[in-house]
Design a protein around this motif. Structure first.
Motif, mmCIF file in Angstrom:
data_model
loop_
_atom_site.group_PDB
_atom_site.id
_atom_site.type_symbol
_atom_site.label_atom_id
_atom_site.label_comp_id
_atom_site.label_asym_id
_atom_site.label_seq_id
_atom_site.Cartn_x
_atom_site.Cartn_y
_atom_site.Cartn_z
ATOM 1 N N GLY A 80 5.878 -10.816 4.382
ATOM 2 C CA GLY A 80 5.565 -9.578 3.689
ATOM 3 C C GLY A 80 4.087 -9.354 3.437
ATOM 4 N N THR A 81 3.242 -9.861 4.313
ATOM 5 C CA THR A 81 1.793 -9.737 4.145
ATOM 6 C C THR A 81 1.332 -8.308 4.420
ATOM 7 O OG1 THR A 81 1.465 -12.029 4.802
ATOM 8 C CG2 THR A 81 -0.430 -10.583 4.982
ATOM 9 N N THR A 82 0.283 -7.882 3.700
ATOM 10 C CA THR A 82 -0.339 -6.579 3.919
ATOM 11 C C THR A 82 -1.834 -6.767 4.147
ATOM 12 O OG1 THR A 82 -0.783 -6.243 1.565
ATOM 13 C CG2 THR A 82 1.352 -5.465 2.404
ATOM 14 N N PRO A 116 0.815 -1.206 0.000
ATOM 15 C CA PRO A 116 0.000 0.000 0.000
ATOM 16 C C PRO A 116 0.849 1.256 0.000
ATOM 17 C CG PRO A 116 0.018 -1.025 2.166
ATOM 18 C CD PRO A 116 0.700 -1.972 1.240
ATOM 19 N N ALA A 117 0.310 2.296 -0.641
ATOM 20 C CA ALA A 117 1.041 3.556 -0.714
ATOM 21 C C ALA A 117 0.986 4.313 0.604
ATOM 22 C CB ALA A 117 0.444 4.430 -1.827
ATOM 23 N N VAL A 118 0.012 3.989 1.448
ATOM 24 C CA VAL A 118 -0.114 4.631 2.749
ATOM 25 C C VAL A 118 0.233 3.611 3.826
ATOM 26 C CG1 VAL A 118 -1.874 6.237 1.937
ATOM 27 C CG2 VAL A 118 -2.560 4.028 2.846
ATOM 28 N N ALA A 119 0.332 4.100 5.055
ATOM 29 C CA ALA A 119 0.646 3.197 6.164
ATOM 30 C C ALA A 119 -0.413 2.109 6.263
ATOM 31 C CB ALA A 119 0.721 4.000 7.454
ATOM 32 N N ASP A 120 0.036 0.892 6.403
ATOM 33 C CA ASP A 120 -0.889 -0.232 6.476
ATOM 34 C C ASP A 120 -1.704 -0.149 7.763
ATOM 35 O OD1 ASP A 120 -1.761 -3.087 7.106
ATOM 36 O OD2 ASP A 120 -0.906 -3.324 5.100
#
Length: 278
Positions: free
Chosen positions: A261-263, A6-10
């Motif tokens: 590396g999960t989001t 994501p481009a923003v904080a997760d």
């Protein structure tokens, strides 16, 4: 399926303990009412089964016949098992609700409970295995039992997100992949859970005891306390469990992110939730 970072904080994955705590509180504020609804549904279902069983056990317990007392004890065990089963289902439903909110999707209590019921059987099976493992570790030493208890705190989340894997070994793998991170988060989660259970027990017993001021018949009073105390404890325990669910989800997200590396979009996809804003 691949999701870019994501481009923003997760909203679920945090870089440190402070971020984990802040995310948990933020998500609790955003989805407290759906979580409360999910847990109260489970508490009411458990109470609906527990109450007649406990009443039957109380009637049988006054008889000194051995087999009858055994049946009464069985009723109590079944009632407690139903309570634990309901708690397991609503915990998975709470995981679904938290991830939906974190992913920017609408939270639907019915959808969350439906998903949890589909994962109920594997969760029950793995919780039985975890219980046996804890029992064996208690026989060995207190410290191993505490360690195993901390590891399997993530079991509902692992079962909710992952299929086809051995859930208990998976908990150990995630725990050991980032031992310090896992230890700090699970100890905090365990303490909060124990405090919540203690408060629920005290409140349930206190409110039940206060009923003595309004009931004069001794038999009616004993029946009321037998029913009211466990029912109120279950309801108050549901409120406490709702408050810790976001931290449970954030713990699993942090540990899996460090290992793989999960989001949040990955986790949402695993639950069949469409992630918005990523």
């Amino acid at each position: 399926m691949y999701y870019p970072a994501p481009a923003v904080a997760d909203p679920l994955v945090s870089p440190d303990y402070g971020g984990w705590w802040a995310r948990g509180l933020r998500l609790l504020g955003r989805c407290f009412w759906p979580l409360l609804a999910v847990h109260l549904v489970g508490a009411l279902v458990a109470a609906a089964v527990q109450v007649p069983l406990f009443l039957a056990a109380r009637r049988l317990s006054v008889v000194t016949d051995g087999p009858t007392i055994l049946v009464a004890t069985s009723y109590i065990v079944v009632g407690l098992a139903v309570r634990l089963a309901a708690q397991a289902v609503v915990t998975v439903a709470g995981v679904h609700a938290v991830v939906a909110r974190a992913a920017g999707a609408p939270v639907r209590v019915g959808t969350a409970l439906g998903y949890a019921l589909r994962r109920a059987l594997p969760l029950f099976a793995w919780e039985f295995v975890a219980g046996l493992l804890i029992a064996v570790s208690v026989v060995l030493l207190v410290l191993p039992s505490l360690y195993v208890g901390l590891v399997v705190l993530m079991l509902p989340a692992v079962v909710a997100f992952e299929r086809g894997s051995a859930a208990v070994p998976r908990c150990f793998k995630l725990f050991h992949a980032s031992f310090g991170t896992a230890l700090a988060r699970t100890v905090t989660l365990a303490v909060l859970t124990l405090v919540g259970l203690l408060v629920a027990q005290v409140l349930g017993s206190l409110v039940a005891a206060m009923s003595a001021f309004f009931v004069t018949d001794l038999d009616t009073l004993e029946t009321l306390i037998t029913v009211l105390a466990p029912t109120l404890t279950t309801l108050f325990g549901g409120v406490a469990a709702a408050c810790t669910t976001p931290l449970l989800v954030a713990t699993y997200a942090d540990l899996r992110a460090r290992a793989e590396g999960t989001t949040t979009p990955h986790l949402a996809y695993a639950l069949g939730i469409h992630a918005n804003g990523f």
